[in-house]
Structure formats: C-alpha cells, structure tokens
Design an enzyme around this catalytic site. Structure first.
Site, short mmCIF file in Angstrom:
data_model
loop_
_atom_site.label_atom_id
_atom_site.label_comp_id
_atom_site.label_asym_id
_atom_site.label_seq_id
_atom_site.Cartn_x
_atom_site.Cartn_y
_atom_site.Cartn_z
N ASP A 206 20.87 -90.98 -16.25
CA ASP A 206 21.64 -89.97 -16.96
C ASP A 206 23.13 -90.31 -16.94
O ASP A 206 23.66 -90.72 -15.90
CB ASP A 206 21.42 -88.62 -16.26
CG ASP A 206 21.97 -87.44 -17.03
OD1 ASP A 206 21.52 -87.21 -18.16
OD2 ASP A 206 22.86 -86.74 -16.48
N GLU A 248 21.56 -94.06 -20.39
CA GLU A 248 22.23 -93.25 -21.42
C GLU A 248 23.69 -93.71 -21.46
O GLU A 248 24.50 -93.32 -20.62
CB GLU A 248 22.15 -91.77 -21.06
CG GLU A 248 22.70 -90.89 -22.15
CD GLU A 248 22.95 -89.43 -21.72
OE1 GLU A 248 22.92 -88.57 -22.60
OE2 GLU A 248 23.17 -89.17 -20.52
C1 NOJ Z 1 22.77 -85.84 -20.30
C2 NOJ Z 1 21.48 -85.15 -20.55
O1 NOJ Z 1 20.82 -85.80 -21.60
C3 NOJ Z 1 21.79 -83.72 -20.88
O2 NOJ Z 1 20.65 -83.02 -21.30
C4 NOJ Z 1 22.43 -83.06 -19.69
O3 NOJ Z 1 22.83 -81.76 -20.01
C5 NOJ Z 1 23.66 -83.84 -19.25
N1 NOJ Z 1 23.40 -85.25 -19.16
C6 NOJ Z 1 24.11 -83.38 -17.89
O4 NOJ Z 1 23.19 -83.83 -16.93
#
Ligand code: NOJ
Length: 558
Positions: A206, A248
């Site tokens: 993440d 990500e």
């Molecule tokens: C990215 C995630 O895809 C999202 O859903 C989340 O709210 C944020 N990171 C915070 O963890």
C-alpha cells in the site's frame, strides 16, 4: 535453469490476479458480514474461472474507518471475518486448487487505536514515540499533498495530550509510521515474515512512495529509501523465494522506474500500471487509441524479472490524476458527468459497465484490451459478471458493494438482515442482483462470466503477453489499437477497435517465410492468412481480435 525460471519461479508474470475483500464476498454464518469460511466455499468458483492468485484486501483487526486500511493489529484477523484458523484453512484450500494468495501490506500507517500509537501519544518518553513522526509545529507546506481533501486539510494533526503534531498522509486517524526508526523496520519485516509463514505468496504494498518518505519526515536520517526497499525485498525473498511484491506507485513514468530497482529490478517485482489505465479511459472517451499508445511509449522499460500489473479499475476512486485538467474533463464528461459520480476532483466512483451504458460489445472489448496489455491482469471482484456501483453509498465504497451471487435476498451474499451488511447491495433494476448475478450467468453460455472464463483461459495460454517484448503496430485508423508481443520465437497480435464504427484495415505485419498464417485465438475462425501486404481485417464496432503467428514446425494449440 532458464526454463524452470520461466515456467514457475516468476509465476506472477503470467498470473490472473483477483482482488476481493472477505468482508463483502460471502457471509457463511448470517451475521451480515462476509468471512473467511464463506470465501473458502467460493474458492472453487474462482478456480473454475481460471484465477491463479487472490489479492486479499485488509482483513486485520481494525475500527474500519478506512475499510480496513486502518490496522490495530498486524498479526491478527478481524473477528468479524473469522479466526486465524479460518484464514489458514482458506489459504490451504486456495493452494490446493492451484491459487496463490497475496494480501495488502499496509505499513505506511496504523490506526490511531493501534497500541503502538496509544502508547506513543500517552507520553513523549514512550518507547513507541519514535514509531511515529512528530513536530512541534507543522511545516509551512503541511497542507500540501492531502490525499483525501473531503476530510482533511493538512498532513499534520495536533495531539492534544502531548502538544505535538503527528504526520498522517491519509486520514488523521491513520498516523504515519516512521520507517527511519530501526524498530519500525524490524516490525515491518516481522509482519512480512509472519504472513509468509502462514502461506501468503506475497503482498500488495500500500502507498509505497508515502511509506518510503523518510528524510522529509524526520530530517537528517542516513537511510536511502530505495536501499530500504531493496533490503525489504531481499528479506522477503530469503524467507520465500517465489514471493512477490506488487506495489501501489501512482507516479509519473519518469519516477516509476526506480521502484523496480535501479539495476537489477531488485525492489518491487510489479507495479500497477496507473498511467496506462488512465490513458486507456481517455482513449475510450475519444474513441482514439493515440492517448493509450503515447502512454505506453512513455512507460519506463521494465527489467526482465519485473512486470506491470494491468487493471480496469481497483477498489479506490478510478483515479485520473495523471491526466491534464482538460483530459480529465473529457473522461468525466464521457463516463461520469454528474458530480455525484466523481470524487476528490480527480476520479470516478463508478464501475465500468454503467460507464459504458451496459454495452456488452464495448465492455468485452475493454477487458480484452486490458488482458492483452503488456503485464499481468488484475480483476476487481464482480467485474466478471459486470457489477455496477451503488452511488447511494458514501465515497469510494460505492464500488465495494457485496458480491452478487444470485437474485436471492442480499444478492445471495448473506442471510442476515440487510441492515447488518457492511455495505448496502446494488439495488437498481439494471445492475441489482435480479439482473446481474453469478447463478444466472453460470447457466448462460453467452454471459459475461462465461466469456470472461474463456478470455482468462486464452490469456493464460498466451505467456507472450506477460513475458514478451511488446511493440505497437501502426494502423491508418485512429480508433484502432494494435500491438504484438514476441517471446521465445512465438508471437501474439491483438487488435482493438475503440470506436462504435466498423472499419476495414490492413495492419503492416511482416513475418519471415516460416509464418504459415495466423491462428484466431478469440473468434470462431480457425486461421487468417497473412498476405504480402500485411493482415487485412474487417472489424465490427468495438471488435477485439487476438492472433498467434503459426510458424512452420511449431505445434501450437489451435
Ligand atoms: C491506498 C488504498 O488503496 C486506499 O484504499 C487506502 O484508503 C489508502 N491507501 C490508505 O491506506
């Protein structure tokens, strides 16, 4: 050794990944909440579809203020979803059906209710204080880069008790961890090691760039973020050689390359192709392949042992943040004109089928395109049956509604009372479960579900898309996106008509004399001749065609 490496070691190069949240997949005990026992019952469904890897959204104990991305215990399972035992049963069942499991690694931040933060904020001298990032006053640019502008106006929040501000990249209830602190780095490694031990095959990492922000947070620290990522990767690979990190990293192409690792691709194995995804929507809106072609050309080269991950949408807003304002306005106008369909001024909170007015030809063309783009395809649950969104549900949750299994109560997701569901099901006549559900589509050979299953089978048989070198093929028709992927003497060619107009085209493809024709991989025509001038095609509106070059002496599956 080469063959072994290609066939299985880098399994994720030719995987089909399916993202789901146990909370909204299937409720086994009627309490309204999906759970691991329910998910385990549906592993055969996923195996039947040809999914080879499940990506689990966060399932850890959490106050659930950000749908589980606010963790209070990295070593547990949220009791609403079952027990650690249920989790292991699920992973074991998936493995038995040939499916690997990866999960979200959310270590940029914790929930503010995490015991570490509770301790950290209880006393400036707490041993946990430095697990987080504190300042006496927020920096001058502390209001820049807010990710959720609907809820926050600064990256810094005052902790009344200790009179200092803490950093939170996301919501104020998600204080950022301080990876400059060795104890935090040890914890992150321990978390990775723990879940690998329980059978995970890797992680969707993440918010990688935020997680790696080190100097900007705590000043003069002698830790290069990419050295740290390399260390993390090395640790992961020592513990489990075939484990994968899928990151990500929604950055400009020029900045993305570093996250694969400078020389050898020794940091993140895979990155989501956010740039390609956004350009694809612009191309769809314009019925012109130019934007997508340009975006793919702009991507950094991928080291041989790394990969893009392609997707049509994920669980967040369909972000269009890398488009210009004018381009984003074009996509909004085409696919989400109402303000209520948009989010944060940068994205859409809709799923694909409603955006395309339910046009099956166009929907299938888009998935065919996504599955053929250079990289590994990632599906978000429900895409295989064409689920829509529920705009009555708040924010990003509009696309995270319960899986629609049947036209029974609560879409067959739960026997519980509707008021106990984590997110309300889609209700409308076109996309509600009476119209869109697994049970009906399983029995209809022409359904999207059965089509998707065939597409997945073909894609799995075409490692060229995942492993090969890709090249755009010039066409005289702006609406056509055509490309080829070459790998180990084998070639696949894909052509997509992004427009509602039929067209006839000749693709310039020159092949050596050993080419005996093109096998039609998706259609019902066995073989298409390759003329001297190239490949002549009559393409219907929103046509999608995949071919494999048949070379003399090759014994390919027809
Ligand atoms: C990215 C995630 O895809 C999202 O859903 C989340 O709210 C944020 N990171 C915070 O963890």
């Amino acid at each position: 050794m080469k063959a072994a490496r290609q066939a299985s070691d880098l399994w994720w190069k030719n995987a089909v990944i399916y993202c789901l949240d146990a909370e909204t997949f299937l409720d086994s005990d009627g309490d309204g909440c999906g759970d691991f026992a329910g998910l385990t019952q549906r592993v055969d469904y996923l195996a039947g579809m040809g999914v080879t890897c499940i990506w689990l959204m966060p399932f850890f104990p959490s106050p659930d203020l950000d749908d589980g991305y606010d963790v209070t215990d990295f070593y547990g399972v949220d009791p609403r979803l079952g027990t650690l035992g249920d989790f292991v049963e699920f992973v074991r069942t998936a493995r038995h059906r040939g499916i690997r499991v990866i999960a979200d690694l959310v270590v940029n931040h914790t929930s503010d209710r995490h015991p570490w933060f509770q301790a950290a904020r209880s006393d400036r001298d707490s041993p946990y204080r430095d697990y987080y990032v504190w300042r006496d006053t927020p920096p001058a640019d502390g209001d820049e880069g807010v990710v959720f502008p609907d809820a926050e106006d600064s990256l810094w929040e005052l902790d009344e008790q200790t009179g200092q501000y803490y950093l939170h990249r996301f919501y104020a209830h998600q204080p950022d961890l301080n990876v400059a602190h060795p104890a935090v780095r040890d914890e992150v490694a321990k978390i990775i090691g723990f879940w690998l031990e329980l059978g995970l095959s890797g992680f969707r990492v993440d918010a990688v760039p935020f997680f790696l922000e080190i100097e900007s947070e705590v000043g003069d620290v002698d830790l290069d973020p990419h050295d740290y990522l390399r260390d993390l990767r090395a640790f992961l690979s020592r513990r489990r050689g075939d484990a994968v990190l899928l990151g990500e990293v929604n950055l400009d192409p020029a900045e993305q390359r570093r996250f694969f690792g400078d020389e050898d691709g020794d940091e993140l194995h895979m990155l989501f192709n956010f740039i390609g995804m956004q350009a694809m929507y612009l191309s769809l809106a314009r019925a012109d392949a130019g934007a997508l072609e340009e975006a793919l050309r702009a991507l950094p080269p991928v080291p041989p042992d790394n990969q893009w991950a392609s997707f049509v949408r994920n669980h967040d807003e369909l972000t269009l943040d890398k488009l210009s304002d004018a381009e984003r306005a074009e996509v909004f106008a085409a696919f989400g004109p109402d303000e209520d369909m948009q989010l944060f001024g940068r994205g859409l909170r809709r799923r694909l089928p409603p955006m395309l007015d339910g046009d099956q030809r166009r929907i299938r063309m888009v998935y065919s395109l996504m599955f053929s783009l250079p990289g590994t395809p990632v599906l978000f649950y429900g895409e295989e049956i064409g689920m829509g969104e529920n705009l009555a549900v708040e924010g990003r949750l509009s696309v995270r509604t319960p899986m629609q299994w049947s036209d029974e109560r609560n879409a067959g997701f739960s026997d519980g009372d509707a008021s106990t569901l984590p997110i309300a099901v889609v209700e409308d006549a076109t996309y509600g479960s009476s119209a869109v559900n697994v049970a009906d589509q399983r029995r209809d050979p022409e359904s999207l579900l059965n089509w998707m299953e065939r597409l997945i089978r073909r894609r799995s048989e075409c490692p060229e898309f995942g492993w090969g070198e890709w090249q755009l093929i010039a066409t005289a028709e702006p609406a056509l996106f055509a490309h080829r992927c070459d790998w180990e003497g084998s070639t696949v060619i894909a052509v997509h008509n992004l427009s509602s107009r039929a067209c006839t085209t000749t693709l310039e493809i020159s092949e050596p004399d050993d080419c005996e024709g093109l096998i039609d991989l998706l259609g019902d025509r066995d073989e298409v001749p390759l003329e001297a001038g190239g490949l002549q095609l009559d393409l219907d509106p929103y046509a999608y065609r995949w071919f494999r070059v048949r070379r003399r002496g090759q014994r390919l599956l027809p």
